[in-house]
Scaffold this active site. Structure first.
Site, short mmCIF file in Angstrom:
data_model
loop_
_atom_site.label_atom_id
_atom_site.label_comp_id
_atom_site.label_asym_id
_atom_site.label_seq_id
_atom_site.Cartn_x
_atom_site.Cartn_y
_atom_site.Cartn_z
N ASP A 143 -2.50 -5.09 -11.63
CA ASP A 143 -1.42 -4.24 -11.16
C ASP A 143 -1.67 -3.98 -9.67
OD1 ASP A 143 0.71 -2.25 -11.27
OD2 ASP A 143 -0.90 -0.76 -11.22
N ASP A 155 -3.81 0.90 -13.97
CA ASP A 155 -4.18 2.33 -13.94
C ASP A 155 -3.30 3.20 -14.83
OD1 ASP A 155 -2.03 1.82 -12.02
OD2 ASP A 155 -2.25 3.92 -11.47
N ASP A 200 0.08 -0.94 -7.35
CA ASP A 200 0.04 0.48 -7.01
C ASP A 200 -0.90 1.24 -7.93
OD1 ASP A 200 2.16 0.60 -4.93
OD2 ASP A 200 3.45 -0.05 -6.56
#
Length: 220
Positions: A10, A168, A12
């Site tokens: 990922d 995250d 961001d």
């Protein structure tokens, strides 16, 4: 499971800390359209599922036409301020370079707009030879739908079971599970360790060094 031969990341909250620029751009758009701005921390829960969902949450579910206007203003402002505060998280470039030296193939898959993802990765993650970097694209379902992750694994030349997926948020862990990949959650981003565990993370790490160790140890 076999040792990992590829890893999808990922962007961001995983590779780059972009929350400040996202929040500033959306708050600018909200004020321009007569809507109240939000504290920066509120965006920790607004992001992760694409820019349309970001606009929906930030506007409090305003009428679709107003959401569209806010989104257009946001996009124009963010385009001009993409690098004001956004930086790579400490240690992540070293992790990527170490994996690359190990012969592991690397990719990026984000729900952020594809153009922004490519620009951020190119400038903020230097010296990393990603096989492919993708954001949200027309006609391709967003994470946690596994379609894009599975296509990227094929492009990386590995079976899903030999591919790690690092993120995250619950969206990333749900994507990893749906695609049959080894999901590793990082805690320096936008969500909590509890959320990552609850959504099936195979490992949850707190430092860049821990991330590298978890990816190298997978399948051993």
């Amino acid at each position: 499971m076999p040792a990992l031969r590829a890893v999808i990341f990922d962007l961001d909250g995983t590779l780059v800390d972009s929350l400040g620029d996202i929040a500033t751009a959306m708050n600018h758009a909200l004020v321009q359209h007569g809507l109240p701005p939000h504290p920066e921390d509120a965006y920790l829960l607004f992001v992760g599922e694409g820019v349309a969902r970001l606009a929906q949450r930030a506007t409090g579910g305003a009428a679709p036409a107003l959401q569209g206007e806010v989104l257009a203003t946001y996009h124009a402002y963010y385009d001009a301020h993409l690098f004001d505060r956004t930086r790579a998280y400490p240690g992540v470039v070293g992790v990527l370079q170490a994996l690359q030296a190990d012969g592991v193939r690397l990719g990026v898959l984000s729900n952020k707009s594809d153009d922004f993802v490519k620009r951020l990765a190119s400038r903020l993650l230097p010296g990393v030879a990603f096989t492919a970097v993708y954001g949200e694209r027309p006609g391709i379902p967003r994470k946690p739908d596994p379609t894009a992750a599975l296509a990227l694994a094929e492009e990386l030349g590995v079976a899903p079971g030999a591919c790690g997926f690092v993120g995250d948020t619950s969206v990333d862990m749900d994507t990893a599970r749906a695609a049959g990949m080894y999901g590793v959650g990082v805690t320096w981003g936008f969500r909590t360790a509890a959320e990552l565990h609850a959504h099936g993370a195979r490992a949850v790490v707190f430092t860049a060094e821990g991330l590298l160790a978890a990816l190298r140890d997978a399948g051993r």
